[in-house]
Design an enzyme around this catalytic site. Sequence first.
Site, PDB file in Angstrom:
ATOM      1  N   ARG A  37      10.765  -4.691  11.329  1.00 37.52           N
ATOM      2  CA  ARG A  37      11.339  -3.341  11.330  1.00 37.52           C
ATOM      3  C   ARG A  37      11.694  -2.861  12.735  1.00 37.52           C
ATOM      4  O   ARG A  37      12.636  -2.097  12.895  1.00 37.52           O
ATOM      5  CB  ARG A  37      10.378  -2.366  10.654  1.00 37.52           C
ATOM      6  CG  ARG A  37      10.423  -2.471   9.139  1.00 37.52           C
ATOM      7  CD  ARG A  37       9.462  -1.522   8.497  1.00 37.52           C
ATOM      8  NE  ARG A  37       9.773  -1.319   7.095  1.00 37.52           N
ATOM      9  CZ  ARG A  37       9.033  -0.613   6.260  1.00 37.52           C
ATOM     10  NH1 ARG A  37       7.918  -0.047   6.691  1.00 37.52           N
ATOM     11  NH2 ARG A  37       9.388  -0.463   5.002  1.00 37.52           N
ATOM     12  N   LYS A 233       2.954  -3.764 -11.067  1.00 40.02           N
ATOM     13  CA  LYS A 233       3.049  -2.658 -12.016  1.00 40.02           C
ATOM     14  C   LYS A 233       4.432  -2.445 -12.610  1.00 40.02           C
ATOM     15  O   LYS A 233       5.431  -2.445 -11.893  1.00 40.02           O
ATOM     16  CB  LYS A 233       2.654  -1.362 -11.303  1.00 40.02           C
ATOM     17  CG  LYS A 233       1.198  -1.313 -10.926  1.00 40.02           C
ATOM     18  CD  LYS A 233       0.954  -0.025 -10.206  1.00 40.02           C
ATOM     19  CE  LYS A 233      -0.498   0.159  -9.841  1.00 40.02           C
ATOM     20  NZ  LYS A 233      -0.637   1.335  -8.986  1.00 40.02           N
ATOM     21  N   GLY A 386       9.096  -4.965   1.469  1.00 40.36           N
ATOM     22  CA  GLY A 386       7.723  -5.064   1.005  1.00 40.36           C
ATOM     23  C   GLY A 386       7.284  -6.512   0.818  1.00 40.36           C
ATOM     24  O   GLY A 386       7.602  -7.379   1.629  1.00 40.36           O
ATOM     25  N   GLY A 409      10.230   0.562  -1.294  1.00 40.59           N
ATOM     26  CA  GLY A 409      10.482   1.710  -2.177  1.00 40.59           C
ATOM     27  C   GLY A 409      11.889   2.252  -1.998  1.00 40.59           C
ATOM     28  O   GLY A 409      12.554   2.639  -2.961  1.00 40.59           O
TER      29      GLY A 409
HETATM   30  C1  3PG Z   1       7.255   1.990   3.520  1.00 37.70           C
HETATM   31  O1  3PG Z   1       6.700   1.115   4.177  1.00 37.70           O
HETATM   32  O2  3PG Z   1       7.327   1.953   2.287  1.00 37.70           O
HETATM   33  C2  3PG Z   1       7.917   3.101   4.267  1.00 37.70           C
HETATM   34  O3  3PG Z   1       7.654   3.024   5.619  1.00 37.70           O
HETATM   35  C3  3PG Z   1       7.543   4.432   3.693  1.00 37.70           C
HETATM   36  O4  3PG Z   1       6.171   4.633   3.784  1.00 37.70           O
HETATM   37  P1  3PG Z   1       5.460   5.484   2.664  1.00 37.70           P
HETATM   38  O5  3PG Z   1       5.599   4.739   1.378  1.00 37.70           O
HETATM   39  O6  3PG Z   1       4.031   5.640   3.121  1.00 37.70           O
HETATM   40  O7  3PG Z   1       6.165   6.825   2.601  1.00 37.70           O
HETATM   41 MG    MG Z   2       6.399   2.568   0.332  1.00 37.67          MG
END
Ligand code: 3PG
Ligand code: MG
Length: 427
Positions: A37, A233, A386, A409
């Site tokens: 990142r 999930k 992720g 997300g």
């Molecule tokens: C992530 O890693 O999903 C983003 O940096 C957002 O973080 P958060 O889900 O804690 O808002």
């Molecule tokens: Mg997240």
Amino acid sequence: MATKKTVADVDVKGKRVLMRVDFNVPLEGGKITDDRRIVQAMPTIKSVVERGGRLVLMSHLGRPKGGPEAKYSLKPVSERLRELVNQCQAVPHPHGEGRNVTDLHIMKDPDEKSAQTRARVTFAEDCIGPQVEKLANDLRDGDVLLLENLRFHKEEEKNDPNFARQLAKLGDVYVNDAFGTAHREHASTFGAPQVMQGKPRVIGFLIQKELKFLGEAVTKPQRPFVAILGGAKVSDKIEVIKALLNKADLLLIGGAMAYTFFLGQNKQVGKSLVEKDKVDLARELLGQARGKIRLPVDNVISNEMTDTAKTSVVEGNIPAEMEGFDIGPKTRKLYADEIAKAKTIIWNGPMGVFEKKPFAEGTRAVAQAVADATAKSGAVSIIGGGDSAAAVEQMGLADKVSHVSTGGGASLEFLESGHFSTLDILD
Ligand code: 3PG
Ligand code: MG
């Protein structure tokens, strides 16, 4: 989503550029274990630095409880940032055209660049207040200041207007390059740019690149368009499954969420991880899928989730004392065959517990199939951030796919809704 102005459209010389980045990187014992990142934000950072902008960077890290916590400090990130800023030469492809873009030329010998031309990268112990304002105002052209974790103030996540105003004071220009956080309406992503109305408010090159790949997949995918969804999930993925049932030609399901679907088909899942309250929904999604959803035909099972677990493979029902931890060899082959025919591929979520050796093969097989389809049939392949990004990285395949998103997300939300309110408000 309408085309957005980028930082390239703004004359940043001598201006304080307040830039939201997503430096929420994994840390173990104060060491960054994956700096992707930070690296991915470098084209925008370099562009501002090289044009004499005065960069004020802000980010969150982890989920602190609203006050300072040493383990969530961005200090280690500032050190990595300093290395990267001073190791990078010109940015050859700031617009991220094409695939497998090499964003940066990392010099082999950092001393190639003389000390005088190095940007000063400093760290502020807080993100608001008079001392931080002084640090921002004292920056020279080409300097970089990284602020401490925004979430050390609970007002950040609440999008508190006063907190947003305090952040907004730090910039003459607002840039959002935090793709991973673009789905959060927080003070730094939403309130502050609203306060800065009238000043230039633009996106950075990372967001531009992410929107190009994800946007094209959503609006004009080359077909067949195959989506691969995994993870624990169903509840995390309901909306994206619904959206993809309309857009994709095929959904390949893996990970523990497959077992909730199994319950929806009245199969036995033993002790596998399931969401009992989502079984009806899973059944409903299968009903709406018109054959587009594929579920595993065999599974790797065990009675323990360890690195030395004894495993076996079952087709159909999972015995009472056992748990499913990965897709089986037949499923891997079936999924790989579908992936090989695809022209657009989106993958979010691992096929099994890939962190444990006995359960990594399903995720590895899918990663390999995606890489092969990219190379052999010119498929556009996008890996949601992720865990699936971590998996392709771990398997050494990250540069064999078209795009590895920095948002987990966020990329799911973009696939669902096709826009972000945090970006809608920018120029
Ligand atoms: C992530 O890693 O999903 C983003 O940096 C957002 O973080 P958060 O889900 O804690 O808002
Ligand atoms: Mg997240």
